[in-house]
Design a protein around this motif. Sequence first.
Motif, PDB file in Angstrom:
ATOM      1  N   LYS A  13      24.514  54.750  53.370  1.00  0.00           N
ATOM      2  CA  LYS A  13      23.118  54.606  53.053  1.00  0.00           C
ATOM      3  C   LYS A  13      22.596  53.474  52.436  1.00  0.00           C
ATOM      4  CE  LYS A  13      23.564  57.362  49.053  1.00  0.00           C
ATOM      5  NZ  LYS A  13      22.745  56.650  48.199  1.00  0.00           N
ATOM      6  N   LYS A  14      23.420  52.698  51.930  1.00  0.00           N
ATOM      7  CA  LYS A  14      23.071  51.560  51.047  1.00  0.00           C
ATOM      8  C   LYS A  14      22.534  50.490  52.064  1.00  0.00           C
ATOM      9  CE  LYS A  14      26.159  51.800  47.176  1.00  0.00           C
ATOM     10  NZ  LYS A  14      27.093  51.097  46.452  1.00  0.00           N
ATOM     11  N   LYS A  15      22.748  50.512  53.414  1.00  0.00           N
ATOM     12  CA  LYS A  15      22.468  49.657  54.497  1.00  0.00           C
ATOM     13  C   LYS A  15      21.045  50.085  55.190  1.00  0.00           C
ATOM     14  CE  LYS A  15      27.155  48.662  56.036  1.00  0.00           C
ATOM     15  NZ  LYS A  15      28.300  48.822  57.071  1.00  0.00           N
ATOM     16  N   TRP A  16      20.585  51.524  54.702  1.00  0.00           N
ATOM     17  CA  TRP A  16      19.443  51.860  55.086  1.00  0.00           C
ATOM     18  C   TRP A  16      18.072  51.352  54.660  1.00  0.00           C
ATOM     19  CZ3 TRP A  16      20.775  57.949  55.030  1.00  0.00           C
ATOM     20  CH2 TRP A  16      21.924  58.243  55.412  1.00  0.00           C
ATOM     21  N   ARG A  25      15.007  61.588  44.310  1.00  0.00           N
ATOM     22  CA  ARG A  25      15.307  61.317  45.527  1.00  0.00           C
ATOM     23  C   ARG A  25      14.769  59.909  45.887  1.00  0.00           C
ATOM     24  NH1 ARG A  25      12.717  66.480  48.215  1.00  0.00           N
ATOM     25  NH2 ARG A  25      10.781  66.153  46.904  1.00  0.00           N
ATOM     26  N   THR A  26      15.455  59.566  47.277  1.00  0.00           N
ATOM     27  CA  THR A  26      15.212  58.375  47.839  1.00  0.00           C
ATOM     28  C   THR A  26      14.914  58.683  49.284  1.00  0.00           C
ATOM     29  OG1 THR A  26      16.622  57.005  46.269  1.00  0.00           O
ATOM     30  CG2 THR A  26      16.003  56.228  48.298  1.00  0.00           C
ATOM     31  N   CYS A  27      14.031  57.902  49.635  1.00  0.00           N
ATOM     32  CA  CYS A  27      13.529  58.205  50.995  1.00  0.00           C
ATOM     33  C   CYS A  27      14.074  56.949  51.767  1.00  0.00           C
ATOM     34  CB  CYS A  27      12.175  58.399  51.240  1.00  0.00           C
ATOM     35  SG  CYS A  27      11.506  58.899  52.993  1.00  0.00           S
ATOM     36  N   TYR A  28      14.858  57.143  52.951  1.00  0.00           N
ATOM     37  CA  TYR A  28      15.346  55.888  53.804  1.00  0.00           C
ATOM     38  C   TYR A  28      14.730  56.079  55.321  1.00  0.00           C
ATOM     39  CZ  TYR A  28      18.974  55.601  50.119  1.00  0.00           C
ATOM     40  OH  TYR A  28      19.513  55.643  48.920  1.00  0.00           O
ATOM     41  N   LEU A  29      14.125  55.024  56.002  1.00  0.00           N
ATOM     42  CA  LEU A  29      14.117  54.972  57.181  1.00  0.00           C
ATOM     43  C   LEU A  29      15.071  55.465  58.120  1.00  0.00           C
ATOM     44  CD1 LEU A  29      11.331  54.869  58.912  1.00  0.00           C
ATOM     45  CD2 LEU A  29      12.191  52.220  59.312  1.00  0.00           C
ATOM     46  N   LYS A  31      17.488  54.641  61.096  1.00  0.00           N
ATOM     47  CA  LYS A  31      17.318  53.750  61.889  1.00  0.00           C
ATOM     48  C   LYS A  31      17.273  53.813  63.476  1.00  0.00           C
ATOM     49  CE  LYS A  31      21.587  52.403  60.384  1.00  0.00           C
ATOM     50  NZ  LYS A  31      22.764  51.503  60.199  1.00  0.00           N
ATOM     51  N   LYS A  32      17.957  55.267  63.764  1.00  0.00           N
ATOM     52  CA  LYS A  32      18.084  55.600  65.146  1.00  0.00           C
ATOM     53  C   LYS A  32      16.519  55.955  65.503  1.00  0.00           C
ATOM     54  CE  LYS A  32      22.783  56.991  64.801  1.00  0.00           C
ATOM     55  NZ  LYS A  32      23.794  57.833  65.306  1.00  0.00           N
ATOM     56  N   ASP A  33      15.553  56.475  64.681  1.00  0.00           N
ATOM     57  CA  ASP A  33      14.154  56.646  65.213  1.00  0.00           C
ATOM     58  C   ASP A  33      13.274  56.733  64.144  1.00  0.00           C
ATOM     59  OD1 ASP A  33      12.013  58.158  65.807  1.00  0.00           O
ATOM     60  OD2 ASP A  33      13.205  60.014  66.446  1.00  0.00           O
ATOM     61  N   ILE A  34      12.586  55.289  64.035  1.00  0.00           N
ATOM     62  CA  ILE A  34      11.688  55.031  62.863  1.00  0.00           C
ATOM     63  C   ILE A  34      10.562  55.874  62.765  1.00  0.00           C
ATOM     64  CG2 ILE A  34      12.383  52.544  63.273  1.00  0.00           C
ATOM     65  CD1 ILE A  34       9.403  52.235  64.583  1.00  0.00           C
ATOM     66  N   ASN A  35      10.628  57.220  63.515  1.00  0.00           N
ATOM     67  CA  ASN A  35       9.424  58.092  63.161  1.00  0.00           C
ATOM     68  C   ASN A  35       9.856  59.362  62.479  1.00  0.00           C
ATOM     69  OD1 ASN A  35       7.270  57.132  65.002  1.00  0.00           O
ATOM     70  ND2 ASN A  35       8.775  57.358  66.544  1.00  0.00           N
ATOM     71  N   GLN A  36      11.113  58.972  61.685  1.00  0.00           N
ATOM     72  CA  GLN A  36      11.759  60.002  61.130  1.00  0.00           C
ATOM     73  C   GLN A  36      12.344  59.266  59.978  1.00  0.00           C
ATOM     74  OE1 GLN A  36      14.812  62.107  62.960  1.00  0.00           O
ATOM     75  NE2 GLN A  36      13.277  63.046  64.546  1.00  0.00           N
ATOM     76  N   CYS A  37      12.503  59.980  58.827  1.00  0.00           N
ATOM     77  CA  CYS A  37      13.027  59.381  57.480  1.00  0.00           C
ATOM     78  C   CYS A  37      13.795  60.477  57.005  1.00  0.00           C
ATOM     79  CB  CYS A  37      11.987  59.217  56.619  1.00  0.00           C
ATOM     80  SG  CYS A  37      11.035  60.305  55.798  1.00  0.00           S
ATOM     81  N   PHE A  38      14.928  60.089  55.894  1.00  0.00           N
ATOM     82  CA  PHE A  38      15.955  60.989  55.428  1.00  0.00           C
ATOM     83  C   PHE A  38      15.543  60.960  54.038  1.00  0.00           C
ATOM     84  CE2 PHE A  38      18.901  59.383  58.711  1.00  0.00           C
ATOM     85  CZ  PHE A  38      19.028  60.559  59.402  1.00  0.00           C
ATOM     86  N   LYS A  39      15.091  62.183  53.490  1.00  0.00           N
ATOM     87  CA  LYS A  39      14.778  62.377  51.958  1.00  0.00           C
ATOM     88  C   LYS A  39      16.048  62.824  51.435  1.00  0.00           C
ATOM     89  CE  LYS A  39      10.502  63.922  51.055  1.00  0.00           C
ATOM     90  NZ  LYS A  39       9.466  64.886  50.972  1.00  0.00           N
ATOM     91  N   VAL A  40      16.545  61.858  50.520  1.00  0.00           N
ATOM     92  CA  VAL A  40      18.088  62.309  50.061  1.00  0.00           C
ATOM     93  C   VAL A  40      18.223  62.287  48.655  1.00  0.00           C
ATOM     94  CG1 VAL A  40      20.382  61.380  50.145  1.00  0.00           C
ATOM     95  CG2 VAL A  40      18.917  61.034  52.148  1.00  0.00           C
ATOM     96  N   SER A  41      19.017  63.368  48.150  1.00  0.00           N
ATOM     97  CA  SER A  41      19.312  63.346  46.790  1.00  0.00           C
ATOM     98  C   SER A  41      20.778  63.861  46.529  1.00  0.00           C
ATOM     99  CB  SER A  41      18.309  64.490  45.980  1.00  0.00           C
ATOM    100  OG  SER A  41      18.725  65.835  46.543  1.00  0.00           O
ATOM    101  N   GLU A  42      21.204  63.620  45.336  1.00  0.00           N
ATOM    102  CA  GLU A  42      22.599  64.001  45.252  1.00  0.00           C
ATOM    103  C   GLU A  42      22.453  65.296  44.777  1.00  0.00           C
ATOM    104  OE1 GLU A  42      24.823  61.571  42.147  1.00  0.00           O
ATOM    105  OE2 GLU A  42      23.195  60.316  41.968  1.00  0.00           O
TER     106      GLU A  42
END
Length: 199
Positions: A13-16, A25-29, A31-42
Motif C-alpha cells: 500500500k505504500k506504493k498506492w 484512516r488513509t484513502c488510496y486510489l 490502481k486497477k480501477d481509478i473510479n474506486q478507492c480504498f479507505k484503510v485503517s489499522e
Amino acid sequence: MRTNKMNYDFNDKKKWKCIGTGSERTCYLNKKDINQCFKVSEIKKSKQSKREIKYLSFLKKMNIPFTHLPELYGIVKDDKYIGIIQEVIYDDNGSISLNMRNHMEKFSYDDSMQDKLLTCLDELKNYLIEYNIIPCDLVLSNILIQNTKHGWKAIIIDGFGTTEVIPYNNYIPFLGRKKIARKWKRFMNDKVTPYLIKI
C-alpha cells in the motif's frame, strides 16, 4: 446490493497513490480501477471504519439511493488492516472533486458563487432528511463539491452513522430527522457561515 467481503494484501500500500488522510484512516486510489478507492485503517484503530461499514451496509440493506454518498463496492481486510472500497468522486474535467474547505479557498466566491454553494448544501440537507441518513461528523473536509455540467453537487464522503449504542434514530425517522436538523443547524452556524463571511 450486497457488498463483497474479501481478503486483500495491503503489503504494497505504500506504493498506492494517497488521495486523502484523516486521524484514523488513509484513502488510496485503486490502481486497477481509478473510479474506486480504498479507505484503510489499522485494525487496532478502526472504530470509525467499523461504525461506517455497519452503517453503510445498513443503508444498502434498506435500498437507500447513494445519490449524495460515494457508492459502496465492498469491504477488504487482512490481519492488520481493514478497508472500505468506495467510489471516487470526480468533476467533469476529470479531477477529483475538492472538499468544501479547499473549494472555498481555491475559488473567488462572489454572491452568485455563495448562492450556488448554499443551494447544493440545501439539496444535501433535504436528501439526508428524506432518507434519514444520519451524519456523525459534519465538517467542511467531509463534504465534496462536485462540479458538473448540471451544476454543483454536495456529496458527504465521511463521518456517517450514529454513535449511540442502541441506534433508535436509525429506525425511528422522527427522531433521526430531528437529530439531522440539529446537526445541520450547528454545522451551518459554526462551520459554513463564518467561513463564507471571511471570504
